[in-house]
Design an enzyme around this catalytic site. Structure first.
Site, short mmCIF file in Angstrom:
data_model
loop_
_atom_site.label_atom_id
_atom_site.label_comp_id
_atom_site.label_asym_id
_atom_site.label_seq_id
_atom_site.Cartn_x
_atom_site.Cartn_y
_atom_site.Cartn_z
N GLU A 1 -0.45 -3.88 11.87
CA GLU A 1 0.26 -3.52 10.64
C GLU A 1 1.74 -3.89 10.78
O GLU A 1 2.38 -4.36 9.85
CB GLU A 1 0.12 -2.02 10.40
CG GLU A 1 0.65 -1.57 9.06
CD GLU A 1 0.50 -0.08 8.87
OE1 GLU A 1 -0.47 0.35 8.22
OE2 GLU A 1 1.34 0.70 9.39
N CYS B 1 5.78 6.54 4.29
CA CYS B 1 4.59 5.81 3.84
C CYS B 1 4.06 6.32 2.51
O CYS B 1 3.19 5.69 1.90
CB CYS B 1 3.49 5.87 4.89
SG CYS B 1 3.98 5.12 6.44
N HIS C 1 0.84 -1.20 0.00
CA HIS C 1 0.00 0.00 0.00
C HIS C 1 0.88 1.25 0.00
O HIS C 1 2.11 1.16 0.07
CB HIS C 1 -0.98 0.00 1.19
CG HIS C 1 -0.41 0.39 2.52
ND1 HIS C 1 -1.19 0.88 3.54
CD2 HIS C 1 0.86 0.34 3.00
CE1 HIS C 1 -0.43 1.12 4.58
NE2 HIS C 1 0.79 0.81 4.30
N ASP D 1 -4.94 -10.52 0.47
CA ASP D 1 -3.64 -11.19 0.52
C ASP D 1 -2.92 -11.09 -0.83
O ASP D 1 -3.48 -11.41 -1.89
CB ASP D 1 -3.83 -12.66 0.88
CG ASP D 1 -2.50 -13.34 1.14
OD1 ASP D 1 -1.60 -12.68 1.69
OD2 ASP D 1 -2.36 -14.52 0.78
N HIS D 2 -1.66 -10.65 -0.75
CA HIS D 2 -0.83 -10.48 -1.94
C HIS D 2 -1.50 -9.51 -2.94
O HIS D 2 -1.43 -9.70 -4.16
CB HIS D 2 -0.52 -11.84 -2.60
CG HIS D 2 0.56 -12.59 -1.85
ND1 HIS D 2 0.34 -13.14 -0.62
CD2 HIS D 2 1.88 -12.85 -2.14
CE1 HIS D 2 1.46 -13.73 -0.18
NE2 HIS D 2 2.39 -13.56 -1.08
N HIS E 1 3.36 -4.78 4.06
CA HIS E 1 3.35 -5.31 5.42
C HIS E 1 2.84 -6.74 5.44
O HIS E 1 2.07 -7.16 4.58
CB HIS E 1 2.44 -4.47 6.32
CG HIS E 1 2.86 -3.05 6.47
ND1 HIS E 1 3.98 -2.68 7.19
CD2 HIS E 1 2.34 -1.88 6.01
CE1 HIS E 1 4.12 -1.36 7.16
NE2 HIS E 1 3.14 -0.85 6.44
N HIS F 1 5.06 0.36 -0.48
CA HIS F 1 5.78 -0.51 0.45
C HIS F 1 4.75 -1.55 0.91
O HIS F 1 3.67 -1.61 0.31
CB HIS F 1 6.36 0.31 1.62
CG HIS F 1 5.35 0.92 2.51
ND1 HIS F 1 4.62 2.04 2.18
CD2 HIS F 1 4.87 0.55 3.73
CE1 HIS F 1 3.78 2.35 3.14
NE2 HIS F 1 3.90 1.45 4.10
#
Lengths: 138, 138, 138, 138, 138, 138
Positions: free
Chosen positions: B125, B33, B14, B79-80, B41, B39
């Protein structure tokens, strides 16, 4: 001979993608990791050096200095970055897998380890996967 | 009244970025950010429901079924993925902060919780930051 | 040479009990672990393989495939089972200690590791006890 | 050859301070760790031994006995103590760094390891720093 | 209403000791925690605030700013210090128990929380003990 | 009003099984948890009490005494036991689910909590599932 390890962290985006391959082949080989718009991880990095504790300070290495070197040479360049696009020390086109990253991080750090020897780079991509490199050529 | 919690995980990319703002303002407000190339998480999601244990099964909810619902309605979509671009239930332009995500995940899950009540969505996060939402309107 | 590790989990019952011994001797040697009606653990299994990262994929091994092999050959046979009674690859009468389990898991997995080498089986029985086996004969 | 590891814990105060140095030099070298009135840590200690599992018991070592030895020889002497002042087996004037502690703990434990071999002393000072000693002379 | 939590850390020495009591009574009540030469811990601090996410930034609070406030007002004053002797905001003679610390940290932080409300101070002394304070007067 | 929590651990075997049901129905409802020969877990138990810190000792409760009570009344009866067969305070035929266990543990402990109030029983069955009970009747 004593070993001391320092943990650092970085959060980064990446994808696994071979540009010479079709979308289908990329997805077949890399699965969800090939998602075109990236995904990301919280990476945990463990750097281990070895040496003899100094008789006066009890230090193999000043861990605060080691931490600064790791930040300057490695994690400041990886943290909140895209591992495929943003990082000078990751060759373009090389897959940013955990396996490749530990070797690249070793090469990045090794010239700056002074007065002791770099022993291991260990990198967690998730709680379930980590890679290690001990500088072994083969 | 007993509470039961199920942990699931997803890894996503994100960035925090207000498109009406200049690059400078984005960087000033969001810091690292706001990195243009994203980037990511490893997110840890905790879903808590409450109810009375069934006298025969001892279950508030069949946790395996709850896990399937969370996967279908939430983590399979996150996810991913890229939280700014890829996820239908995240409105475009809304910042994918942990604070906003817990509210969106609540709304996504709540219609499918049956026979007990959704109590809390908790989302890590990083190991240092997590948000919680209890369905409170104000 | 790079090492990559995959973590899997299983939950199982067992007891430590030598059938040729009296109850008293079993309790003397094994303490609470000899409880006649069993006890159990959440086991964490770490499988490490070593090899050279493929120049195109960056993989030593496809970790998703490795995970499937570990599940098929090991954890599906151990998860929610009784280690003394239910598992074909644990010889009857052999104590299911963590020490014995790592050797048995090595033997179970080793024939299926292809294109790289099995390096280590590490098994946590509790947060305070783990065993490791590196395939060393003596 | 199988390895088994037991984790123990202790909480202790210490400071890093060379009495022959000025306050300024101590602070320059040791930073916050030189605070005159001490600071402290929750230490996590991992003791690894290696050997062959006994064919009847499946034990390399009776971990409960190993735990008692570690407590008697090491952690009972360190727990809730001042590492600079209170511990007989830490020479006065030697800095109680994690590097020095792993060597001292090895020497303290090694004579009592019977029927198997001491392999490693690993000590976490914080979640970010740990030292290891394998008994290597150089 | 959404809750967001920031984790910080500090390492400190302390002892539990009532100066009006005899040594015997101190040891009887506080056990090992009364060790004259101190002991110490790695403390984990969790600060939770609540509020409405800003519609533009998605923030309840800028967590980086919250982290700076926690460091300035709390952890910089506690880290690598002696909680009985070195810290201005801990009244002399008050026992530095985890229970007392969470109330003191709340009072220390509360005036600086702006644009949202302080909800909880949670402090781990060890992995087995933590205290929480929600600002409740009784 | 301050809250303090003590963590304890136990390892136990159990199965989920309604004796009035057929094998097929048990497996359909409880899946792998119905394995005839049991399975088991490492349970993590968190007991939270609330009260006002004593002005002299800084204690809500002497945590060492609380720990002894939890051991005597709860974990010594559960540790290395079979939750379906071996534990007096678990009614025969009641499913030993995490949901039921937190209520039973509350009832077992509550009469012995003195000078403060029992606030919460939290029990982890695995890293992915935990239940909580706050003494709420409905």
């Amino acid at each position: 001979m004593v070993y001391i390890t320092r943990k650092e962290r970085f959060n980064a985006a990446h994808k696994l993608w071979v540009s010479e391959w079709s979308d289908e082949k990329n997805e077949e080989v890399f699965g969800k990791c090939a998602n075109a718009n990236w995904h990301g991880h919280n990476y945990d990095l463990f750097v281990t050096v070895k040496g003899k504790p100094d008789p006066v300070t009890g230090f193999i290495v000043d861990v605060k200095k080691l931490s600064k070197i790791i930040k300057r040479e490695v994690t400041d360049q990886l943290d909140h970055r895209n591992l495929n696009l943003d990082v000078e020390f990751i060759p373009k086109g090389l897959q940013p897998t955990t396996e490749n990253l530990v070797v690249l991080i070793w090469k990045q750090l090794e010239p700056y380890i002074d007065g002791c020897k770099l022993h291991c780079i260990k990198l967690y991509e998730t709680e379930n996967i980590y890679a290690e490199y001990f500088g072994e050529e083969d």
